[in-house]
Design a protein around this motif. Structure first.
Motif, short mmCIF file in Angstrom:
data_model
loop_
_atom_site.label_atom_id
_atom_site.label_comp_id
_atom_site.label_asym_id
_atom_site.label_seq_id
_atom_site.Cartn_x
_atom_site.Cartn_y
_atom_site.Cartn_z
N ASN A 174 0.78 -1.24 0.00
CA ASN A 174 0.00 0.00 0.00
C ASN A 174 0.81 1.30 0.00
O ASN A 174 0.26 2.35 0.33
CB ASN A 174 -0.94 0.01 1.21
CG ASN A 174 -0.20 0.17 2.54
OD1 ASN A 174 1.02 0.26 2.59
ND2 ASN A 174 -0.96 0.23 3.62
N THR A 175 2.10 1.27 -0.37
CA THR A 175 2.91 2.46 -0.10
C THR A 175 3.44 3.17 -1.34
O THR A 175 3.51 4.38 -1.37
CB THR A 175 4.09 2.07 0.83
OG1 THR A 175 3.57 1.35 1.96
CG2 THR A 175 4.84 3.29 1.32
N ASN A 176 3.84 2.44 -2.34
CA ASN A 176 4.42 3.07 -3.53
C ASN A 176 4.16 2.17 -4.72
O ASN A 176 3.80 0.99 -4.56
CB ASN A 176 5.93 3.29 -3.32
CG ASN A 176 6.53 4.32 -4.28
OD1 ASN A 176 5.87 4.83 -5.18
ND2 ASN A 176 7.81 4.62 -4.08
N PHE A 178 -0.07 7.66 -0.95
CA PHE A 178 1.24 8.10 -0.45
C PHE A 178 2.17 8.52 -1.59
O PHE A 178 2.58 9.65 -1.66
CB PHE A 178 1.89 6.98 0.36
CG PHE A 178 1.23 6.71 1.68
CD1 PHE A 178 0.77 7.75 2.47
CD2 PHE A 178 1.07 5.42 2.14
CE1 PHE A 178 0.17 7.51 3.69
CE2 PHE A 178 0.48 5.16 3.37
CZ PHE A 178 0.03 6.21 4.14
N HIS A 179 2.49 7.56 -2.47
CA HIS A 179 3.54 7.81 -3.45
C HIS A 179 3.17 7.26 -4.83
O HIS A 179 2.35 6.34 -4.92
CB HIS A 179 4.85 7.16 -3.02
CG HIS A 179 5.30 7.58 -1.67
ND1 HIS A 179 5.75 8.84 -1.39
CD2 HIS A 179 5.36 6.91 -0.50
CE1 HIS A 179 6.09 8.92 -0.12
NE2 HIS A 179 5.86 7.76 0.45
N GLY A 180 3.86 7.80 -5.84
CA GLY A 180 3.64 7.30 -7.19
C GLY A 180 4.75 7.72 -8.13
O GLY A 180 5.69 8.43 -7.75
N VAL A 234 12.79 1.73 9.35
CA VAL A 234 13.55 2.31 8.25
C VAL A 234 12.61 2.42 7.05
O VAL A 234 12.04 1.43 6.63
CB VAL A 234 14.76 1.43 7.87
CG1 VAL A 234 15.60 2.13 6.82
CG2 VAL A 234 15.58 1.08 9.10
N HIS A 235 12.47 3.63 6.51
CA HIS A 235 11.43 3.83 5.49
C HIS A 235 11.98 4.14 4.11
O HIS A 235 11.41 3.71 3.12
CB HIS A 235 10.50 4.96 5.95
CG HIS A 235 9.32 5.15 5.06
ND1 HIS A 235 8.29 4.23 5.00
CD2 HIS A 235 9.01 6.13 4.19
CE1 HIS A 235 7.39 4.65 4.13
NE2 HIS A 235 7.80 5.80 3.61
N ASP A 236 13.04 4.92 4.03
CA ASP A 236 13.48 5.44 2.73
C ASP A 236 15.00 5.38 2.66
O ASP A 236 15.68 5.09 3.65
CB ASP A 236 12.98 6.89 2.58
CG ASP A 236 12.97 7.39 1.13
OD1 ASP A 236 13.49 6.69 0.24
OD2 ASP A 236 12.44 8.49 0.90
N ALA A 278 9.66 0.17 0.21
CA ALA A 278 8.75 0.92 -0.65
C ALA A 278 9.38 2.12 -1.34
O ALA A 278 8.72 2.81 -2.09
CB ALA A 278 7.53 1.37 0.15
N HIS A 279 10.67 2.40 -1.06
CA HIS A 279 11.29 3.58 -1.67
C HIS A 279 12.58 3.24 -2.42
O HIS A 279 13.64 3.78 -2.14
CB HIS A 279 11.57 4.64 -0.61
CG HIS A 279 10.34 5.39 -0.21
ND1 HIS A 279 9.79 6.38 -1.00
CD2 HIS A 279 9.52 5.26 0.86
CE1 HIS A 279 8.71 6.85 -0.41
NE2 HIS A 279 8.51 6.19 0.72
N PRO A 280 12.50 2.31 -3.41
CA PRO A 280 13.69 2.05 -4.22
C PRO A 280 14.06 3.31 -4.99
O PRO A 280 13.22 4.19 -5.21
CB PRO A 280 13.23 0.95 -5.17
CG PRO A 280 11.75 1.12 -5.27
CD PRO A 280 11.32 1.61 -3.91
N PHE A 306 10.97 10.02 7.70
CA PHE A 306 10.32 9.14 6.73
C PHE A 306 11.05 9.19 5.38
O PHE A 306 11.39 8.17 4.83
CB PHE A 306 8.85 9.55 6.51
CG PHE A 306 7.90 9.04 7.56
CD1 PHE A 306 7.65 7.69 7.70
CD2 PHE A 306 7.24 9.92 8.40
CE1 PHE A 306 6.78 7.21 8.65
CE2 PHE A 306 6.35 9.45 9.35
CZ PHE A 306 6.12 8.10 9.48
N HIS A 307 11.28 10.42 4.86
CA HIS A 307 11.63 10.51 3.44
C HIS A 307 12.94 11.26 3.18
O HIS A 307 13.21 12.28 3.82
CB HIS A 307 10.50 11.21 2.68
CG HIS A 307 9.24 10.40 2.70
ND1 HIS A 307 8.04 10.89 3.16
CD2 HIS A 307 9.04 9.11 2.36
CE1 HIS A 307 7.15 9.92 3.08
NE2 HIS A 307 7.71 8.83 2.61
N VAL A 308 13.70 10.75 2.24
CA VAL A 308 14.88 11.46 1.76
C VAL A 308 14.51 12.20 0.47
O VAL A 308 13.61 11.81 -0.26
CB VAL A 308 16.06 10.51 1.49
CG1 VAL A 308 16.39 9.70 2.72
CG2 VAL A 308 15.79 9.61 0.30
FE LIG Z 1 6.98 6.94 2.07
#
Ligand SMILES: [Fe+2]
Length: 507
Positions: A159-161, A500-502, A251-253, A205-207, A316-318
């Motif tokens: 459900n994230t990206n 969230f992301h796309g 660890v998220h991103d 979820a953040h490759p 959360f995000h870089v």
């Molecule tokens: Fe995220």
């Protein structure tokens, strides 16, 4: 020993974490859907948090209502993903991150914008559709009925990206495998493991995909950290296993540079013994006395690494990272002083009780690989969802696009974002556009104009929820003139859950 067994033994995984904590008496039981329905009646901005409640969740619009001028040269598929299914049988999840994922696809070109939305038919969703009720406990909600079996993909909500890469359309989550969908109709094909012995190994979820098309990603669980390298054709080019310097953290991103992977490790652990959003101890506490670590690993061999320590913050995000000529790494990320959003606000929004607080700011750090010293500078301004020119991932990028919030009003008693901004990281100045009081702004991404190379020779593409129309609207802005607002819009005949992301794939 197979790689998979080796990895899974090193990675106790979310399955073990969740399974071991199901007996915790303080875990919050599902909320009542009726309570949210009553609350949202006076909070129109929160309508998307009702989520998808029909049996299929399918949404289709062959031609959205167009406004402004959609450029003929902008052709392709814009995807978004986010939690979407929150309620079954009158029970409602507590936490925004709990919902089953739904992928949105906007097809641009030939003078029209078409939309298709589909729930990701994960193993969890299929089992719960068959049962007609929730079966699996989630990050913030306890569901009675026994621990999930079979590892993290048993309750992977994807459900994230979402992105297209190497011929696949991948819906991503933090704790388990990527889920593949067919880009032609968004039907779910199933988990992707790339190699038989890598089933259920987390693929975050953040490759990051570099300019040459190489995808780098991490996966974390317990003491382990996995590094994935997928080549431009979608084949596994390498997988490495290491140990986290902060085991069990969230660890998220991550970021990439030409030579390194750069992974912020906030001092946050999941404490499932505590209820969400209680007045007492936190479920997602900052661990006192622990710094924000940034783990820098060489792509070629992750055993060659350095761990930097910065003042404790939640990340959360870089934004991006790049190597400087003098051997340092410049890293941008968005950080908060505490876990207020994860622990409190993501629950309050689901209950229809948002609060106006929020302190997430851009941080610009330099990491000296020779000395191990780090410096960081915070910039004022409430921002989230950082994006850059995708051609500059891992390279110097001057401009950073974020969602933003800079004011409250009687209509906006919420920390949700109301604007989009383009920040010049050299001058610290930003230009921004305010969508207004009755709009919730989602992530806006950077889409380079075909045949152009300048960093601001680009469009911004992003969705909003417009409470006046009770509709989701896709917006196109010129990156060089963001303050002018949308140059084109596509208005859907329905509202979608907030995502969230796309990412965008040019046709
Ligand atoms: Fe995220």
């Amino acid at each position: 020993m197979s790689t998979r067994r080796h990895l899974l033994q090193a990675l106790p995984g979310l399955g073990a974490t969740l399974g071991a904590t199901l007996a915790a008496p303080a875990w919050a039981k599902p909320a009542a859907a009726a309570d949210f329905a009553a609350a949202v009646a006076t909070q129109p901005l929160l309508a998307p948090f009702k989520g998808v409640t029909d049996a299929s969740g399918d949404r289709d619009c062959a031609s959205a209502l167009l406004r402004g001028r959609w450029p003929a040269e902008l052709r392709g598929r814009f995807y978004r993903n986010g939690p979407a299914l929150y309620e079954r049988q009158g029970e409602r999840y507590h936490h925004w991150f709990d919902g089953d994922g739904m992928v949105q696809q906007y097809t641009l070109g030939d003078g029209r914008v078409a939309h298709r939305g589909r729930l990701v038919r994960t193993a969890k969703l299929q089992a719960e559709q068959r049962a007609g009720r929730f079966l699996m406990s989630a990050l913030g909600t306890q569901i009675d009925g026994g621990p999930p079996a079979g590892g993290p993909d048993a309750f992977n909500v994807a459900n994230t990206n979402v992105l297209e890469h190497g011929g696949r359309l991948l819906a991503l989550w933090e704790g388990g495998s990527a889920y593949a969908l067919d880009p032609r109709d968004l039907s779910t094909q199933g988990p992707v493991t790339w190699r038989a012995d890598l089933q259920q190994v987390p693929f975050s979820a953040h490759p990051k995909v570099d300019a040459a098309g190489h995808l780098w990603n991490i996966g974390t669980a317990g003491p382990g950290i996995v590094v994935w390298h997928i080549d431009p054709k979608g084949a596994l080019a390498g997988v490495q296993l290491g140990e986290s310097p902060f085991p069990g953290g969230m660890v998220h991103d991550m970021a990439v540079t030409g030579r390194y992977l750069v992974v912020p490790l906030p001092p946050v652990k999941l404490n499932f013994q505590e209820p969400v959003a209680g007045d007492g101890p936190r479920r997602f506490p900052m661990v006192a006395g622990e710094p924000l670590r940034v783990l820098v690993m060489e792509k070629a061999d992750i055993r060659r690494r350095r761990v930097f320590e910065l003042p404790p913050q939640m990340v959360f995000h870089v934004g991006n990272a790049h190597e400087t000529r003098d051997g340092r790494i410049a890293l941008s990320y968005i950080a908060a002083p505490d876990t207020w959003f994860l622990d409190q606000e993501a629950v309050a929004l689901m209950a229809g009780r948002p609060s106006p607080a929020g302190h997430a700011n851009l941080q610009l750090a330099t990491l000296d690989m020779a000395s191990g010293r780090a410096q960081v500078q915070g910039l004022p301004g409430e921002v989230e969802f950082p994006r850059i020119d995708p051609r500059r991932i891992g390279q110097p990028a001057r401009f950073l696009v974020t969602g933003a919030a800079w004011r409250q009003s009687d209509l906006r008693n919420t920390a949700l974002l109301h604007g989009v901004q383009v920040l010049d990281t050299e001058t610290g100045r930003s230009r921004r556009y305010d969508y207004g009081d009755q709009v919730v702004v989602e992530e806006h991404i950077v889409v380079p104009k075909p045949g152009r190379t300048g960093e601001l020779d680009a469009w911004l593409l992003g969705t909003i929820y417009d409470a006046r129309r009770q509709a989701t609207v896709l917006n196109l802005l010129d990156a060089a003139h963001v303050e002018d607002g949308p140059i084109a819009q596509a208005v859907l005949p329905y509202l979608l859950p907030l995502g969230f992301h796309g990412n965008f794939t040019a046709a």
